[in-house]
Design an enzyme around this catalytic site. Structure first.
Site, PDB file in Angstrom:
ATOM      1  N   ARG A 113      64.020  42.721  94.647  1.00 58.19           N
ATOM      2  CA  ARG A 113      64.727  41.469  94.274  1.00 58.19           C
ATOM      3  C   ARG A 113      65.063  41.585  92.798  1.00 58.19           C
ATOM      4  O   ARG A 113      64.183  41.746  91.955  1.00 58.19           O
ATOM      5  CB  ARG A 113      63.853  40.240  94.525  1.00 58.19           C
ATOM      6  CG  ARG A 113      64.446  38.993  93.891  1.00 58.19           C
ATOM      7  CD  ARG A 113      63.782  37.705  94.333  1.00 58.19           C
ATOM      8  NE  ARG A 113      64.189  37.335  95.674  1.00 58.19           N
ATOM      9  CZ  ARG A 113      64.054  36.113  96.186  1.00 58.19           C
ATOM     10  NH1 ARG A 113      63.509  35.142  95.480  1.00 58.19           N
ATOM     11  NH2 ARG A 113      64.458  35.854  97.416  1.00 58.19           N
ATOM     12  N   GLN A 143      68.121  36.780 104.145  1.00 65.96           N
ATOM     13  CA  GLN A 143      68.149  35.342 104.410  1.00 65.96           C
ATOM     14  C   GLN A 143      69.058  35.034 105.599  1.00 65.96           C
ATOM     15  O   GLN A 143      68.735  34.193 106.447  1.00 65.96           O
ATOM     16  CB  GLN A 143      68.667  34.603 103.165  1.00 65.96           C
ATOM     17  CG  GLN A 143      68.753  33.112 103.341  1.00 65.96           C
ATOM     18  CD  GLN A 143      67.382  32.461 103.467  1.00 65.96           C
ATOM     19  OE1 GLN A 143      66.510  32.697 102.646  1.00 65.96           O
ATOM     20  NE2 GLN A 143      67.187  31.653 104.506  1.00 65.96           N
ATOM     21  N   CYS A 270      68.256  27.595 102.444  1.00 66.59           N
ATOM     22  CA  CYS A 270      67.364  28.753 102.349  1.00 66.59           C
ATOM     23  C   CYS A 270      66.050  28.426 101.642  1.00 66.59           C
ATOM     24  O   CYS A 270      65.068  29.140 101.812  1.00 66.59           O
ATOM     25  CB  CYS A 270      68.082  29.907 101.661  1.00 66.59           C
ATOM     26  SG  CYS A 270      68.493  29.578  99.931  1.00 66.59           S
ATOM     27  N   ARG A 298      62.143  33.763 108.368  1.00 65.82           N
ATOM     28  CA  ARG A 298      62.203  34.878 107.424  1.00 65.82           C
ATOM     29  C   ARG A 298      61.249  35.987 107.870  1.00 65.82           C
ATOM     30  O   ARG A 298      61.558  37.175 107.734  1.00 65.82           O
ATOM     31  CB  ARG A 298      61.877  34.416 105.998  1.00 65.82           C
ATOM     32  CG  ARG A 298      62.915  33.512 105.355  1.00 65.82           C
ATOM     33  CD  ARG A 298      64.268  34.194 105.175  1.00 65.82           C
ATOM     34  NE  ARG A 298      64.184  35.421 104.393  1.00 65.82           N
ATOM     35  CZ  ARG A 298      64.131  35.477 103.063  1.00 65.82           C
ATOM     36  NH1 ARG A 298      64.187  34.366 102.353  1.00 65.82           N
ATOM     37  NH2 ARG A 298      64.069  36.639 102.428  1.00 65.82           N
TER      38      ARG A 298
HETATM   39  N1   CP Z   1      64.908  31.720 100.437  1.00 73.40           N
HETATM   40  C1   CP Z   1      64.283  32.571  99.626  1.00 73.40           C
HETATM   41  O1   CP Z   1      64.671  33.715  99.438  1.00 73.40           O
HETATM   42  O2   CP Z   1      63.148  32.054  99.068  1.00 73.40           O
HETATM   43  P1   CP Z   1      62.284  32.721  97.917  1.00 73.40           P
HETATM   44  O3   CP Z   1      63.101  32.701  96.658  1.00 73.40           O
HETATM   45  O4   CP Z   1      61.073  31.828  97.814  1.00 73.40           O
HETATM   46  O5   CP Z   1      61.935  34.128  98.301  1.00 73.40           O
HETATM   47  N1  NVA Z   2      70.933  31.112  95.350  1.00 71.74           N
HETATM   48  C1  NVA Z   2      69.520  31.083  95.111  1.00 71.74           C
HETATM   49  C2  NVA Z   2      68.776  31.558  96.315  1.00 71.74           C
HETATM   50  C3  NVA Z   2      67.292  31.513  96.185  1.00 71.74           C
HETATM   51  C4  NVA Z   2      66.584  32.009  97.406  1.00 71.74           C
HETATM   52  C5  NVA Z   2      69.186  31.947  93.901  1.00 71.74           C
HETATM   53  O1  NVA Z   2      69.759  33.043  93.774  1.00 71.74           O
HETATM   54  O2  NVA Z   2      68.391  31.507  93.083  1.00 71.74           O
END
Ligand code: CP
Ligand code: NVA
Length: 315
Positions: A113, A143, A270, A298
């Site tokens: 991430r 997601q 999400c 998820r």
């Molecule tokens: N929806 C999602 O990706 O949540 P997190 O940021 O908690 O991983």
């Molecule tokens: N669009 C949001 C999604 C979080 C899961 C972000 O990138 O922060």
């Protein structure tokens, strides 16, 4: 599709393609049903990833992605570990390329991430094990596997589905548009001017046969929708952006907006949610909201992504 020595990278839904994404959803439905009411940490009967370890690298915060990948690996018979940029050498400037090569010697797959999508492409270029996108500024494909699973579980068919998105044209919407290209559903996007999704994803969806409508009229986008989706107005890394909330205010998902959608429309988010901003409390907590099914999914979606990445699902 990018192939490594031991599997396949999953940087975006298109890496897998339509048939594999459909197979992921079907396998997730089957695996979820087969372990209904089991303790969450118990491995599936076939434990297909026994002995495998997933290294998860986080350069941004996470609750769902972090926990669901960990539990997904346990349910598939494997294990997972977490590195964050603060406490690993990435935070002190060790390169993505070297990190990719080291983790490839120590783990069987990598989930990243991060912010700039170019970083995950760099990771994939240098890794010899599968690399999975756990969210970048550009996209959030894992997601959307969970989201599609949730929509199907709640009785909606994807071909011809009318999905309406409200608010910011962000990473999650980009992956929805990519899914629309693959699985042939239609997307209405209501955003303020200047917050539209990247043209690349809109064109991708249209080229795949999806009807994509871009509008600044939230009500028009909601009329007859099967699924209503929103996300935070301020994504991670955008905290410095000013004046965005005022521009977004007309795009809040609230009962007045939901009244224009089909009576049985689902509400998806999400998470994490900012209740009172992009969604009102009554919609978030209401009967049409499936956000906690979506969050649980998820895990089930991640299992399918992992199996595909290890070459154990799909062609
Ligand atoms: N929806 C999602 O990706 O949540 P997190 O940021 O908690 O991983
Ligand atoms: N669009 C949001 C999604 C979080 C899961 C972000 O990138 O922060």
């Amino acid at each position: 599709m990018s192939i490594t020595q031991t599997g396949r990278h999953f940087l975006d839904l298109g890496d897998a393609g339509a048939n594999a994404v459909a197979a992921m959803i079907n396998d997730a439905i089957d695996r979820k049903a087969a372990r209904a009411d089991w303790p969450k940490g118990r491995a599936d009967a076939d434990a297909p990833l026994a002995g495998r370890v997933l290294a998860m690298v986080f350069e941004k915060n996470s609750t769902r992605t972090r926990v669901s990948f960990d539990i997904a690996m346990r349910q598939l018979g494997g294990t997972a570990l977490i590195l964050d940029s603060e406490s690993s050498q990435l935070g002190r400037g060790e390169s993505i390329a070297d990190t990719a090569r080291v983790l490839s010697r120590m783990a069987d797959a990598i989930m990243l991430r991060t912010d700039d999508h170019a970083k995950i492409e760099e990771m994939a270029r240098h890794a010899t094990v599968p690399v999975i996108n756990g969210l970048t500024d550009r996209s959030h494909p894992c997601q959307i596997v969970a989201d599609l699973l949730t929509v199907i579980e709640h009785g909606k068919a994807l071909p011809g589905l009318e999905l309406a998105w409200f608010g910011d044209g962000n990473n999650v919407l980009h992956s929805i548009l990519e899914a629309a290209a693959l699985l042939k559903f239609n997307v209405r996007v209501a955003t303020p001017s200047g917050y539209e999704p990247d043209t690349e994803f809109v064109e991708m969806a249209r080229a795949g046969g999806a009807t994509v409508t871009l509008t600044q009229d939230a009500q028009a986008a909601a009329v007859g929708a099967d699924v209503v989706v929103t996300d935070t107005w301020v994504s991670m890394g955008q905290e410095h952006v000013h004046n965005k909330l005022a521009a977004m205010a007309p795009y809040q998902v609230n009962p007045a907006l939901m009244a224009h959608a089909k009576p049985d429309a689902l509400f998806l988010h999400c998470l994490p949610a900012h209740v009172g901003e992009e969604v009102s409390e009554d919609v978030f907590e209401g009967m049409q909201s499936v956000v906690f099914d979506e969050a649980e999914n998820r895990i089930h979606g991640q299992k399918s992504v992992l199996l595909w990445s290890f070459g154990l699902l799909g062609e």
